[in-house]
Design a protein around this motif. Structure first.
Motif, PDB file in Angstrom:
ATOM      1  N   ILE A  61     -16.933   9.467  23.786  1.00  0.00           N
ATOM      2  CA  ILE A  61     -16.595  10.879  23.529  1.00  0.00           C
ATOM      3  C   ILE A  61     -16.653  11.230  22.031  1.00  0.00           C
ATOM      4  O   ILE A  61     -17.176  12.275  21.661  1.00  0.00           O
ATOM      5  CB  ILE A  61     -15.169  11.220  24.071  1.00  0.00           C
ATOM      6  N   GLY A  62     -16.099  10.381  21.187  1.00  0.00           N
ATOM      7  CA  GLY A  62     -16.155  10.628  19.741  1.00  0.00           C
ATOM      8  C   GLY A  62     -15.201  11.717  19.276  1.00  0.00           C
ATOM      9  O   GLY A  62     -14.301  12.132  20.009  1.00  0.00           O
ATOM     10  N   SER A  63     -15.429  12.208  18.047  1.00  0.00           N
ATOM     11  CA  SER A  63     -14.534  13.198  17.439  1.00  0.00           C
ATOM     12  C   SER A  63     -14.880  14.600  17.909  1.00  0.00           C
ATOM     13  O   SER A  63     -15.949  14.838  18.465  1.00  0.00           O
ATOM     14  CB  SER A  63     -14.659  13.146  15.918  1.00  0.00           C
ATOM     15  N   GLY A  64     -13.974  15.528  17.641  1.00  0.00           N
ATOM     16  CA  GLY A  64     -14.219  16.931  17.989  1.00  0.00           C
ATOM     17  C   GLY A  64     -12.953  17.732  17.831  1.00  0.00           C
ATOM     18  O   GLY A  64     -11.901  17.184  17.484  1.00  0.00           O
ATOM     19  N   MET A  65     -13.036  19.024  18.106  1.00  0.00           N
ATOM     20  CA  MET A  65     -11.839  19.863  18.099  1.00  0.00           C
ATOM     21  C   MET A  65     -10.895  19.345  19.183  1.00  0.00           C
ATOM     22  O   MET A  65     -11.355  18.729  20.141  1.00  0.00           O
ATOM     23  CB  MET A  65     -12.211  21.315  18.415  1.00  0.00           C
ATOM     24  N   GLN A  66      -9.616  19.675  19.045  1.00  0.00           N
ATOM     25  CA  GLN A  66      -8.621  19.164  19.998  1.00  0.00           C
ATOM     26  C   GLN A  66      -9.027  19.441  21.457  1.00  0.00           C
ATOM     27  O   GLN A  66      -9.085  18.539  22.282  1.00  0.00           O
ATOM     28  CB  GLN A  66      -7.265  19.827  19.731  1.00  0.00           C
ATOM     29  N   GLY A  67      -9.316  20.721  21.755  1.00  0.00           N
ATOM     30  CA  GLY A  67      -9.639  21.098  23.136  1.00  0.00           C
ATOM     31  C   GLY A  67     -10.949  20.502  23.597  1.00  0.00           C
ATOM     32  O   GLY A  67     -11.080  20.044  24.740  1.00  0.00           O
ATOM     33  N   GLU A  68     -11.910  20.485  22.691  1.00  0.00           N
ATOM     34  CA  GLU A  68     -13.236  19.947  23.005  1.00  0.00           C
ATOM     35  C   GLU A  68     -13.128  18.457  23.369  1.00  0.00           C
ATOM     36  O   GLU A  68     -13.697  18.002  24.368  1.00  0.00           O
ATOM     37  CB  GLU A  68     -14.120  20.134  21.767  1.00  0.00           C
ATOM     38  N   GLN A  69     -12.354  17.743  22.544  1.00  0.00           N
ATOM     39  CA  GLN A  69     -12.234  16.296  22.757  1.00  0.00           C
ATOM     40  C   GLN A  69     -11.548  15.996  24.097  1.00  0.00           C
ATOM     41  O   GLN A  69     -12.054  15.199  24.894  1.00  0.00           O
ATOM     42  CB  GLN A  69     -11.433  15.693  21.594  1.00  0.00           C
TER      43      GLN A  69
END
Ligand code: UD1
Length: 355
Positions: A61-69
């Motif tokens: 999955i990796g990094s991202g915005m809170q909701g996106e992740q």
């Protein structure tokens, strides 16, 4: 019983080691790594050093915005759950991987067991606090590390399925302390003397993504005369570069990449004091009998403060400097974290299966 364990970030890995070892003696475990942490120093290193079993699924999955992740995790974990049809989902701590795993399972009526349940900072600005509250409220089994955490759950009306088992990191630390002492050469590599340096870590969103707070913290570090080993999280380095702080570091600061478990254990054991905003490190400092200065306004581990071994200073430059120089614990330690948490968790799971 088939158990799916969901892990994804550094603190999840450390918490899962002892539990995985124990539950595999009794049950089938399928391990999902969400890929929330992906740098070698943040993930693979721990699997290698601590011989965590190879994940059956790596979701990348990796990094991202809170909701996106969390959203990406939900989709990917759901697919695995539908394929594996487990009897139980096991999640650890308070990361986005914890919430993603718990929510995906709960939506399919798969019972959820939460290891390190009941912790509260009472600060809903922390993404971790949201993860803790939501995960606890959709869990069927809640494995609590301390009496305070049991009481926190009771105040929210959660009394069923609650088991006080102690802290899962305590046994891992105890088991590896001597091994780290012999194996790690980090003190020699960095030219450090026993009790002659401080260890610092900073990674909380409120401390890194806020220029003023990070400036205060780094500014305080630069004013201290003592050598500081600053084990920096990749996000902290990213912001330090962005804010232009890397070029202005004073000579006493040794900025190093996030060390593995053994090197970190050795660094912490021999430190004069530890400065941190990590939850796990506050706990480990206590277990290693090293005074801890917490770079936050609140903590989930209130017992360490009550016992006099931890002091909260927030991102306050003057207080950080004063406490780094003057703070000394005055009281003896109590037995906050217990022993044998992983075995107790396995016993509880066996009883649930039998019942
Ligand atoms: C997560 C947990 C936190 C835990 C911490 C331990 C959540 C909400 N927080 O925070 O409770 O204390 O892990 O480390 O889950 N990054 C990399 N490489 C990596 C991982 C992250 O460069 O392998 C950078 C990226 O810029 C990323 C940022 O760090 O955007 C934040 O990563 P993320 O996993 O979202 O949260 P952590 O700060 O690591």
């Amino acid at each position: 019983m088939k158990i799916v364990s969901i892990i994804g970030a550094r603190p999840n890995f450390i918490k899962s080691i002892a539990v995985s070892r124990e539950i595999r003696k009794e049950f089938e475990e399928i391990l999902i790594h969400t890929g929330q942490h992906y740098d070698y120093e943040m993930s693979d290193l721990f699997f290698e050093e601590l011989r965590i079993p190879e994940p059956d699924y790596h979701l990348g999955i990796g990094s991202g915005m809170q909701g996106e992740q969390v959203g990406k995790m939900l989709i990917a974990i759901e697919a695995v759950l539908l394929k594996e049809e487990p009897d139980l989902a096991l999640v650890y701590g308070d990361t986005n991987s914890t919430l993603g795993g718990a929510l995906a399972a709960a939506k399919h009526n798969i019972p959820v067991a939460h290891v390190e349940a009941g912790l509260r900072s009472f600060d809903r600005n922390m993404p971790e606090e949201i993860n803790r509250v939501l995960t606890d409220h959709i869990s069927n089994l809640l494995f609590c590390p301390t009496q305070v955490t049991v009481d926190n759950l009771a105040k929210e009306g959660i009394t069923e399925g609650v088991c006080l088992v102690g802290d899962v990191m305590a046994d891992t630390l105890e088991y590896n302390k001597e091994i780290a002492e012999k194996r790690s050469k980090i003190l020699e590599e960095l030219g450090l003397q026993d009790k002659g340096y401080l260890v610092a870590t900073v990674h909380r969103q409120s401390n890194t993504d806020n220029r003023e707070n990070l400036k205060n913290i780094i500014g305080a570090f630069c004013e201290l005369d003592c050598p500081i080993v600053f084990a920096a999280h990749p996000r902290t380095v990213k912001y330090m570069k962005q804010y232009g702080f890397c070029k202005k570091l004073s000579k006493n600061i040794r900025l190093i990449k996030p060390p593995g478990y053994m090197d970190m254990l050795k660094l912490m054991s021999h430190a004069r004091k530890i400065l941190t905003d990590s939850g796990g490190i506050q706990k480990e400092a206590y277990m290693l009998k090293v005074p801890c200065i917490t770079l936050r306004e609140n903590t989930e581990w209130v017992e360490t403060v009550r016992d006099g071994w931890n002091v909260l200073v927030g991102p306050d430059r003057a207080r950080i400097i004063k406490m780094a120089r003057e703070f000394e614990p005055v009281s003896k330690q109590g037995d906050i974290f217990g022993r044998g948490a992983a075995e107790k968790i396995t016993r509880c799971l066996k009883e649930v299966k039998a019942g």
